[in-house]
Write a protein that holds these residues in place. Sequence first.
Motif, PDB file in Angstrom:
ATOM      1  N   GLY A  60      -7.678  -8.413  20.222  1.00 40.92           N
ATOM      2  CA  GLY A  60      -7.127  -7.598  19.564  1.00 40.92           C
ATOM      3  C   GLY A  60      -6.335  -7.759  18.395  1.00 40.92           C
ATOM      4  O   GLY A  60      -5.588  -6.747  17.908  1.00 40.92           O
ATOM      5  N   LYS A  61      -6.855  -9.043  17.905  1.00 39.16           N
ATOM      6  CA  LYS A  61      -6.588  -9.021  15.935  1.00 39.16           C
ATOM      7  C   LYS A  61      -6.911  -8.558  15.107  1.00 39.16           C
ATOM      8  O   LYS A  61      -7.597  -8.212  15.329  1.00 39.16           O
ATOM      9  N   LYS A  62      -5.801  -8.168  14.219  1.00 38.75           N
ATOM     10  CA  LYS A  62      -6.345  -8.075  12.790  1.00 38.75           C
ATOM     11  C   LYS A  62      -7.218  -8.500  12.455  1.00 38.75           C
ATOM     12  O   LYS A  62      -6.652  -9.643  11.854  1.00 38.75           O
ATOM     13  N   PHE A  63      -7.995  -8.232  12.479  1.00 35.74           N
ATOM     14  CA  PHE A  63      -9.472  -9.855  11.408  1.00 35.74           C
ATOM     15  C   PHE A  63      -9.116  -9.555  10.036  1.00 35.74           C
ATOM     16  O   PHE A  63     -10.087 -10.170   9.506  1.00 35.74           O
ATOM     17  N   GLY A  64      -8.587  -8.976   9.842  1.00 36.05           N
ATOM     18  CA  GLY A  64      -8.867  -8.803   8.139  1.00 36.05           C
ATOM     19  C   GLY A  64      -7.708  -8.392   7.014  1.00 36.05           C
ATOM     20  O   GLY A  64      -6.558  -7.787   7.617  1.00 36.05           O
ATOM     21  N   ARG A  65      -7.932  -8.801   6.358  1.00 35.74           N
ATOM     22  CA  ARG A  65      -6.618  -8.231   5.274  1.00 35.74           C
ATOM     23  C   ARG A  65      -6.617  -6.301   4.911  1.00 35.74           C
ATOM     24  O   ARG A  65      -7.414  -5.738   5.351  1.00 35.74           O
ATOM     25  N   GLN A  66      -5.318  -5.830   5.099  1.00 36.45           N
ATOM     26  CA  GLN A  66      -5.100  -4.589   4.243  1.00 36.45           C
ATOM     27  C   GLN A  66      -5.914  -3.832   3.283  1.00 36.45           C
ATOM     28  O   GLN A  66      -6.707  -2.740   3.522  1.00 36.45           O
ATOM     29  N   LYS A  67      -5.397  -5.079   2.530  1.00 38.13           N
ATOM     30  CA  LYS A  67      -5.934  -4.448   0.987  1.00 38.13           C
ATOM     31  C   LYS A  67      -6.283  -5.955   0.559  1.00 38.13           C
ATOM     32  O   LYS A  67      -6.009  -6.982   1.245  1.00 38.13           O
ATOM     33  N   GLY A  68      -7.372  -5.898  -0.341  1.00 37.24           N
ATOM     34  CA  GLY A  68      -7.991  -7.027  -1.333  1.00 37.24           C
ATOM     35  C   GLY A  68      -9.703  -7.599  -0.568  1.00 37.24           C
ATOM     36  O   GLY A  68     -10.358  -8.226  -1.458  1.00 37.24           O
ATOM     37  N   GLY A  69     -10.259  -6.864   0.475  1.00 40.68           N
ATOM     38  CA  GLY A  69     -11.363  -7.171   0.813  1.00 40.68           C
ATOM     39  C   GLY A  69     -12.666  -6.787   0.493  1.00 40.68           C
ATOM     40  O   GLY A  69     -13.114  -7.580   0.796  1.00 40.68           O
TER      41      GLY A  69
END
Length: 207
Positions: A60-69
């Motif tokens: 359930g971990k967020k695997f990337g940044r919200q922005k900039g990816g």
Amino acid sequence: MKVDVKTLDAAKAGDVELNDAVFGLEPRADILHRVVTWQLEKRRGTARGARERSDVSRTGKKFGRQKGGGVARHGDRAAPIFIGGGKAHGPRVRDFNPSLNKKVRALGLKMALSAKAKDGSLTVVDNLDVAEGKTKALVGQLAKLGLSKALFIDGEAINISFAKASSNIVGINVLPAVGANVYDILRADALVLTRAAVEKLEARFNG
């Protein structure tokens, strides 16, 4: 209630006394409706449920940044868009197994038999023997009896010669006494019972 017993050639072969507790009831539409609805719902299969987003075993971990990816914003790998993710709007398990009191089921079958006896579409025959199991012979016998769409109910087991002769006649169905049911009885234009079927059905309710 006394009715005539016929042969398949429409000749009289005596008479039989039908038990009024089984064939002489006043049919009730509400009871028949409940039993038919229960019977048809029991036929429905239960769909195998798909695993949705909350059911799959993914982190359930967020695997990337919200922005900039440079990619879309995702919360975890269980999203339906990913391989191994949950199914979006998949089939869910639905229960089609209603319960109905045994007494109501028995009463419904008695009323279905009584309904056929009341409207004159009940015929009792001596037996279902067909010469050499020939379809042509049976077609002629049914014409003499004035039957087209009919349900035949035999005793302990179905007569083999009749089953063979009637297998490709549209509208003719045959069941053993143990398979007698409200839905098939009501949807048939006529009900034909053998002497053995009458005995089995009456013993079934009196036992």
